[in-house]
Structure formats: structure tokens, C-alpha cells
Enzyme design. Structure first.
Site, PDB file in Angstrom:
ATOM      1  N   SER A   1    -107.281  14.656  38.357  1.00 55.49           N
ATOM      2  CA  SER A   1    -106.150  15.027  39.202  1.00 55.49           C
ATOM      3  C   SER A   1    -106.140  16.535  39.476  1.00 55.49           C
ATOM      4  CB  SER A   1    -104.844  14.550  38.551  1.00 55.49           C
ATOM      5  OG  SER A   1    -103.793  14.508  39.481  1.00 55.49           O
TER       6      SER A   1
ATOM      7  N   ASP B   1    -105.007   8.211  41.552  1.00 54.75           N
ATOM      8  CA  ASP B   1    -105.000   9.237  40.508  1.00 54.75           C
ATOM      9  C   ASP B   1    -105.677   8.774  39.214  1.00 54.75           C
ATOM     10  OD1 ASP B   1    -104.086  11.119  38.441  1.00 54.75           O
ATOM     11  OD2 ASP B   1    -102.711  11.844  39.971  1.00 54.75           O
TER      12      ASP B   1
END
Length: 260
Positions: free
Chosen positions: A39, A154
Site C-alpha cells: 500500500s 490493497d
């Protein structure tokens, strides 16, 4: 010489602290051969692996505000996310061009989550910009990245601290930077995006406790005066200060590890 790995966790706006850590490490001539991230850690790690220094990243990412990355999709309910992600891809490519992961100065990989198979995906080849975009795609906020038969979101949902992956890529010693284990009460959750992202962070911060291998040196950063969901220059600079402060505390331990 032993190959040294750097692992950067996800953590939304908390992830700006990674830049502060790199500032201290660069000042002390500490270099890394292998970089992995998830991320926001994938964004900082990707730029670092591409050849950027901390000063350059600071200039680029402190202007990483919502109006530069949030291109709202009016059909978000059917397209998989309220933010199309086109702006952020253009923003990344403006900084690094069409660079591929294979062309980076340092060996790099990042983590995304495949919603089709429900498992993590290691991205270590192809477009660097697209890899970073996939790794940071908060589900429900950013439109997923479709690659081959995968629907990528993510990476923090599956693996927010890819130490094992850094070792598999050849790292014999690993420094990890964790900005997500710390979770503080958020009093200013106004938008649906703020609530969603904060909720995911709570889940990820708890899952971090179950990670057994956190590296040979594990830098854990608390940021009581940083807002987790706030992408503003002021918030970013505050987070960077926390990163510098913690890196200085762990510096003797890192230097000792390198000597060993």
C-alpha cells in the site's frame, strides 16, 4: 557482503513516516539491496527502488493531496470503486515514466490482494506505476486493478508487512518499518471514505500482531498527532517528523546489525 532488505508497511497517511526513516538512513549512508512494501509502503518503496532519494520523495509525496489522486467515478457502485484511479496512475508515471520493476535500481516487489482467489499476490515484474496503484487500492474506494484473471486491491488485507517475501528475494538481513500496528482514536471521521479506510486500518493493525517474522530490526512508529486518513501537506510533514525521530532511536541497532 550480505544483502540487506527494507520492508515498508501500509498505513495510508501514516505511511509518510517512511520518508523520514529514509532521510535518517541515507544521512548515515545505509543502503538497501532489496525493497518490499504494501500500500503506502509500496508507493514509497517503489519510488525509492526506482532511484529516488528521500528529498525527492518528500517533494513529490507531500503534494500527494486528494485533489491530485481522487478522480470520482459517478458509477462507482457498479465499477467497483468511487475513485477510478486514472489520476493516480498519471501522477506516478509523471514521476517515474514507464519504468518497469525489472529496471529499478534495487530489487523491488509489492503486495496486492486478489479478490477472486482471496489471497495475496506478489508483484515483482511489469509496470512499476501499476504495481503501486494495485497495492494501494483500498477496496470500495479505488476501482480494483484487473490483471490477467485477478481483481487486485490493497495488499494490506492479506500481508501488510512482507518480510518473508524480502527474504525470499534474497535479503539476508531485514529492516522493517511498521506504521500500522499503532491505532489511535479518530475523532474527525466525516466522509464515507474516511470511515471505510479507518475501519480497514483497525482490522490491519490487529492482524499485524500475528506476524511472526518482523525482521531483524523492527521500527515501530507511533504517530499520536497524525491523522490516518488526511492527505494534506501539513499532515504528511508531521508524519515524516515521526519517522525521523523513530529512525534515530533505532539507528544504533541497525548499525550493529550491519556490522554483524
Amino acid at each position: 557482503m550480505k544483502k540487506i532488505g527494507l520492508v515498508l508497511s501500509g498505513g495510508s497517511a501514516y505511511g509518510f513516516a517512511h520518508i523520514g526513516v529514509l532521510e535518517v538512513l541515507e544521512k548515515n549512508n545505509i543502503n538497501f539491496d532489496i525493497v518490499t512494501g504494501t500500500s503506502m509502503g509500496a508507493i514509497v518503496g517503489g519510488l525509492y527502488a526506482s532511484g529516488m532519494n528521500a528529498k525527492q520523495m518528500k517533494e513529490i509525496l507531500t503534494s500527494f493531496t486528494r485533489n491530485k489522486v481522487m478522480d470520482l467515478d459517478m458509477f462507482g457502485l457498479v465499477n467497483g470503486g468511487f475513485v477510478s484511479g486514472n489520476k493516480i496512475i498519471k501522477y506516478f508515471k509523471k514521476q517515474i515514466g514507464e519504468k518497469k520493476i525489472e529496471d529499478c535500481e534495487k530489487k523491488f516487489a509489492c503486495i496486492a490482494t486478489d479478490l477472486v482467489l482471496g489471497k495475496e499476490v506478489l508483484i515483482n515484474s511489469g509496470s512499476l506505476a501499476e504495481a503501486m496503484r494495485a497495492s494501494m487500492s483500498v477496496p470500495g474506494v479505488f476501482k480494483p486493478v484487473k490483471k490477467d484473471d485477478c481483481v487486485l486491491v490493497d495488499g494490506g488485507l492479506c500481508n501488510n508487512l512482507p518480510v518473508k517475501e524480502a527474504r525470499e528475494l534474497g535479503a539476508e538481513k531485514v529492516v522493517s518499518v511498521d506504521v500500522t500496528s499503532y491505532y489511535k482514536k479518530e475523532n474527525n471521521l466525516k466522509s464515507a471514505i474516511d470511515i471505510l479506510v479507518s475501519g480497514i486500518n483497525l482490522t490491519v493493525s490487529r492482524s499485524m500482531k500475528n506476524i511472526k517474522d518482523k525482521g531483524d530490526v523492527h521500527i515501530y512508529i507511533e504517530q499520536p498527532n497524525t491523522a490516518f486518513t488526511k492527505l494534506t501537506q501539513r499532515n504528511a510533514l508531521t508524519s515524516i517528523k515521526y519517522g525521523r525521530k523513530c529512525a534515530k532511536i533505532f539507528l544504533p541497532e541497525i548499525l550493529k546489525m550491519l556490522k554483524e
